[in-house]
Scaffold this motif. Structure first.
Motif, mmCIF file in Angstrom:
data_model
loop_
_atom_site.group_PDB
_atom_site.id
_atom_site.type_symbol
_atom_site.label_atom_id
_atom_site.label_comp_id
_atom_site.label_asym_id
_atom_site.label_seq_id
_atom_site.Cartn_x
_atom_site.Cartn_y
_atom_site.Cartn_z
ATOM 1 N N GLY A 64 0.798 -1.220 0.000
ATOM 2 C CA GLY A 64 0.000 0.000 0.000
ATOM 3 C C GLY A 64 0.831 1.271 0.000
ATOM 4 N N LYS A 65 2.112 1.163 0.314
ATOM 5 C CA LYS A 65 2.993 2.334 0.368
ATOM 6 C C LYS A 65 3.886 2.438 -0.859
ATOM 7 N N SER A 66 4.041 1.342 -1.586
ATOM 8 C CA SER A 66 4.928 1.306 -2.753
ATOM 9 C C SER A 66 4.151 1.772 -3.980
ATOM 10 N N THR A 67 4.298 3.066 -4.310
ATOM 11 C CA THR A 67 3.539 3.631 -5.426
ATOM 12 C C THR A 67 4.457 4.361 -6.402
ATOM 13 N N LYS A 74 -1.751 7.504 -9.068
ATOM 14 C CA LYS A 74 -0.711 6.812 -8.317
ATOM 15 C C LYS A 74 -1.068 5.336 -8.343
ATOM 16 N N LEU A 75 -0.165 4.501 -8.836
ATOM 17 C CA LEU A 75 -0.383 3.062 -8.877
ATOM 18 C C LEU A 75 0.563 2.376 -7.901
ATOM 19 N N GLN A 76 0.109 1.286 -7.334
ATOM 20 C CA GLN A 76 0.973 0.472 -6.490
ATOM 21 C C GLN A 76 1.749 -0.488 -7.382
ATOM 22 N N TYR A 77 2.923 -0.895 -6.908
ATOM 23 C CA TYR A 77 3.719 -1.852 -7.669
ATOM 24 C C TYR A 77 4.101 -3.041 -6.800
ATOM 25 N N SER A 78 4.400 -4.152 -7.481
ATOM 26 C CA SER A 78 4.809 -5.385 -6.808
ATOM 27 C C SER A 78 6.306 -5.399 -6.552
ATOM 28 N N ALA A 79 7.082 -4.862 -7.501
ATOM 29 C CA ALA A 79 8.543 -4.808 -7.398
ATOM 30 C C ALA A 79 9.041 -3.735 -8.352
ATOM 31 N N LYS A 80 10.290 -3.303 -8.142
ATOM 32 C CA LYS A 80 10.881 -2.320 -9.049
ATOM 33 C C LYS A 80 12.366 -2.594 -9.184
ATOM 34 N N ARG A 81 12.943 -2.000 -10.224
ATOM 35 C CA ARG A 81 14.385 -2.138 -10.441
ATOM 36 C C ARG A 81 14.887 -0.919 -11.191
#
Length: 126
Positions: A64-67, A74-81
Motif C-alpha cells: 500500500g505504500k509502494s507507489t 498513483k499506482l501500487q507496484y509489486s517490485a521495481k528495479r
C-alpha cells in the motif's frame, strides 16, 4: 519516439537458488524482458516498475505504500528495479517475492517506466 518498449516479457516461478520450480514451491517470481533499442530515448538511469495482478484482482506483494505515478494516477507496484539505459537492447530481470498468496488462475503482469507502459503479459498457475 522516446518511449521505451519491452519484448519477450515472461514470468517464471523460481526458488532462492534461481532454479525454476512449480508455483506452489516458489520463493519468488522472476520477470524477464528485453528493453528494445531506441536511439531517440533519453540515456541514463531509469526505474522500471512491475505490477502483478492476481486472479482475484488484488496486487501481489503490495504494502500500500509502494507507489509510482502513471499518467494522472498513483499506482501500487509489486517490485521495481533501477537500470542504466544507453539506447541499446538491454536484458532485464525483476524479482518479486512470493508473499504466500499465490493461487491457481490467470495473472496479469505489467511493466512501466517514465510514465509509460512498456509491456503486458498474462500467465497461468494450474
Amino acid at each position: 519516439a522516446s518511449i521505451l518498449h519491452a519484448q519477450d516479457f515472461n514470468i517464471t516461478p523460481i526458488k532462492a537458488n534461481g532454479k525454476r520450480v512449480d508455483w506452489k514451491r516458489c520463493t519468488q517470481l522472476k520477470a524477464e524482458f528485453v528493453v528494445e533499442k531506441n536511439v531517440t530515448a533519453e540515456r541514463g538511469k531509469r526505474t522500471i516498475y512491475l505490477r502483478i495482478t492476481k486472479p482475484d484482482g488484488t496486487l501481489l506483494g503490495s504494502d500500500g505504500k509502494s507507489t509510482f505515478r502513471f499518467q494522472n494516477a498513483k499506482l501500487q507496484y509489486s517490485a521495481k528495479r533501477d537500470i542504466q539505459y544507453e539506447g541499446e537492447l538491454l536484458e532485464v530481470a525483476i524479482f518479486c517475492p512470493n508473499d504466500g498468496t499465490l493461487s491457481k488462475g490467470t495473472y496479469k503482469a505489467e511493466i512501466f517506466s517514465n510514465n509509460e507502459i512498456m509491456a503486458t503479459c498474462e500467465f497461468n498457475f494450474n
